[in-house]
Design a protein around this motif. Sequence first.
Motif, PDB file in Angstrom:
ATOM      1  N   LEU A 292       0.859  -1.174   0.000  1.00  0.00           N
ATOM      2  CA  LEU A 292       0.000   0.000   0.000  1.00  0.00           C
ATOM      3  C   LEU A 292       0.897   1.227   0.000  1.00  0.00           C
ATOM      4  CD1 LEU A 292      -3.077   0.495   0.079  1.00  0.00           C
ATOM      5  CD2 LEU A 292      -2.873   0.812   2.539  1.00  0.00           C
ATOM      6  N   ALA A 293       0.769   2.058  -1.009  1.00  0.00           N
ATOM      7  CA  ALA A 293       1.600   3.257  -1.116  1.00  0.00           C
ATOM      8  C   ALA A 293       0.707   4.448  -1.419  1.00  0.00           C
ATOM      9  CB  ALA A 293       2.648   3.095  -2.210  1.00  0.00           C
ATOM     10  N   GLN A 294       0.900   5.514  -0.669  1.00  0.00           N
ATOM     11  CA  GLN A 294       0.118   6.724  -0.871  1.00  0.00           C
ATOM     12  C   GLN A 294       0.975   7.804  -1.516  1.00  0.00           C
ATOM     13  OE1 GLN A 294      -2.582   9.496   1.899  1.00  0.00           O
ATOM     14  NE2 GLN A 294      -0.417   9.630   2.285  1.00  0.00           N
ATOM     15  N   GLY A 313      -9.540  -4.197  -9.195  1.00  0.00           N
ATOM     16  CA  GLY A 313      -8.210  -4.720  -9.489  1.00  0.00           C
ATOM     17  C   GLY A 313      -8.016  -5.224 -10.905  1.00  0.00           C
ATOM     18  N   TRP A 314      -6.795  -5.119 -11.381  1.00  0.00           N
ATOM     19  CA  TRP A 314      -6.384  -5.686 -12.662  1.00  0.00           C
ATOM     20  C   TRP A 314      -5.184  -6.598 -12.413  1.00  0.00           C
ATOM     21  CZ3 TRP A 314      -6.141  -0.542 -11.343  1.00  0.00           C
ATOM     22  CH2 TRP A 314      -4.871  -0.022 -11.091  1.00  0.00           C
ATOM     23  N   ALA A 315      -4.877  -7.437 -13.386  1.00  0.00           N
ATOM     24  CA  ALA A 315      -3.800  -8.414 -13.232  1.00  0.00           C
ATOM     25  C   ALA A 315      -2.458  -7.722 -13.100  1.00  0.00           C
ATOM     26  CB  ALA A 315      -3.787  -9.365 -14.420  1.00  0.00           C
ATOM     27  N   ALA A 316      -1.612  -8.254 -12.228  1.00  0.00           N
ATOM     28  CA  ALA A 316      -0.241  -7.767 -12.060  1.00  0.00           C
ATOM     29  C   ALA A 316       0.690  -8.972 -12.101  1.00  0.00           C
ATOM     30  CB  ALA A 316      -0.103  -7.008 -10.736  1.00  0.00           C
ATOM     31  N   ARG A 320      -0.437 -11.503  -8.462  1.00  0.00           N
ATOM     32  CA  ARG A 320      -1.118 -10.504  -7.641  1.00  0.00           C
ATOM     33  C   ARG A 320      -2.057  -9.653  -8.495  1.00  0.00           C
ATOM     34  NH1 ARG A 320       3.421  -7.069  -5.356  1.00  0.00           N
ATOM     35  NH2 ARG A 320       4.230  -7.508  -7.427  1.00  0.00           N
ATOM     36  N   ARG A 321      -2.787  -8.784  -7.818  1.00  0.00           N
ATOM     37  CA  ARG A 321      -3.632  -7.808  -8.484  1.00  0.00           C
ATOM     38  C   ARG A 321      -3.301  -6.427  -7.935  1.00  0.00           C
ATOM     39  NH1 ARG A 321      -9.734  -9.681  -8.228  1.00  0.00           N
ATOM     40  NH2 ARG A 321      -9.901  -8.211  -9.968  1.00  0.00           N
ATOM     41  N   GLN A 339      -1.966   3.396  -4.194  1.00  0.00           N
ATOM     42  CA  GLN A 339      -1.736   2.191  -4.984  1.00  0.00           C
ATOM     43  C   GLN A 339      -1.756   0.993  -4.053  1.00  0.00           C
ATOM     44  OE1 GLN A 339      -0.508   1.290  -8.365  1.00  0.00           O
ATOM     45  NE2 GLN A 339      -1.614   3.122  -8.963  1.00  0.00           N
ATOM     46  N   ALA A 340      -2.588   0.011  -4.354  1.00  0.00           N
ATOM     47  CA  ALA A 340      -2.693  -1.183  -3.518  1.00  0.00           C
ATOM     48  C   ALA A 340      -2.343  -2.418  -4.323  1.00  0.00           C
ATOM     49  CB  ALA A 340      -4.111  -1.322  -2.961  1.00  0.00           C
ATOM     50  N   GLY A 341      -1.531  -3.281  -3.729  1.00  0.00           N
ATOM     51  CA  GLY A 341      -1.280  -4.598  -4.274  1.00  0.00           C
ATOM     52  C   GLY A 341      -1.938  -5.615  -3.354  1.00  0.00           C
ATOM     53  N   PHE A 342      -2.679  -6.578  -3.925  1.00  0.00           N
ATOM     54  CA  PHE A 342      -3.469  -7.461  -3.058  1.00  0.00           C
ATOM     55  C   PHE A 342      -3.683  -8.819  -3.714  1.00  0.00           C
ATOM     56  CE2 PHE A 342      -6.455  -5.490  -5.897  1.00  0.00           C
ATOM     57  CZ  PHE A 342      -7.468  -6.419  -6.098  1.00  0.00           C
TER      58      PHE A 342
END
Length: 344
Positions: A292-294, A313-316, A320-321, A339-342
């Motif tokens: 998680l980045a702000q 979400g979209w594919a990463a 991950r998404r 920005q969130a990675g999940f």
Amino acid sequence: MLEHAGLARSAPDSARFGLDVWRATRLDGDPLPALLASAADVAIYRLPVGASQQVRALAGLGFEVIDAGVLVYYTVDLQRRVPHAPANADVDISPATPADDDALAALVDASFGGYASHYFANPLFAPELALAGYREWALAHRGGARTASWVARRAGRIVAFACCEADAAAGIANGGIYGVLPSEAGSGLFGDLIRHTQRHYRALGFAEMRMSTKVDNFAVQKVWAREGYHLYAAYDTLHVNAMLGAPGVPTVSRGYAAGALRDQADGWPLPVGDIATLLADACGAPVQLDSLAQLPLAVPDARRAHRLELRQGWAASGGRRRANAWLRDDAGRACALVQAGFRT
């Protein structure tokens, strides 16, 4: 052409992939303002190898940054290098014509189907669309003011091709895309195409010819070295998956009354848990936040109401998404981008 501090919109890539794709060959200071101004979905940076500070600047934004490989550049002095005679006396090399388009497109598919270009490193780019881009690129070289293309025939069958672009004012020709039918590999046809294009531009008085490829494409570099080329530059290719426009990506949102964001800890204008809750609502399942980045853009005004809008979400990479969340006040001012990675 749209441009923001070195970032220029790539109309062909944008049309091909259905995303807003921008490109840059330099990085002027802080990359964030130009990225936000462009609203890029994907920004492709080509930066000199060793530009570690610039790479760190991109990585520090919190967006997904993909190392898409190193591009190496070779050059030869056309007026000092006399090309060798062709190795295949039974092959005829001639300018491509409209009648050759179908055979040329099929040959691009055959020769580049297994080539892992920088596009293949990015899960946002469909591999079949990347290959289609090579077909379009090859066909676009025929009959242009600055471009030229040739096909090589053996017994009347097209077995190889070459496409080049030239800057007459600078006296520099660039080898754009060359291909050989896989069944003809090892026959010396690729070297013959290199020599043919060298002779062509040498006869026109050009001083230099350049080539480029991915650093792991060893076979073509061996041929270039045999034909007098030498390495002179190398560039990192970095994809920044910002997804700032994200056409077609659904959104979910929640509102905050005036004063609700007044005293959040650690400088965050909104509770971290709200991101996870929105993601879970969007996905219909619990989520695990990996990152998680702000990116703070403006200090929230406690007197105003705010709305948090999250793009689903979209594919990463790595299974991950990713998701974006914008925090805006009721005047439409952007206060933060998260920005969130999940994983679900």
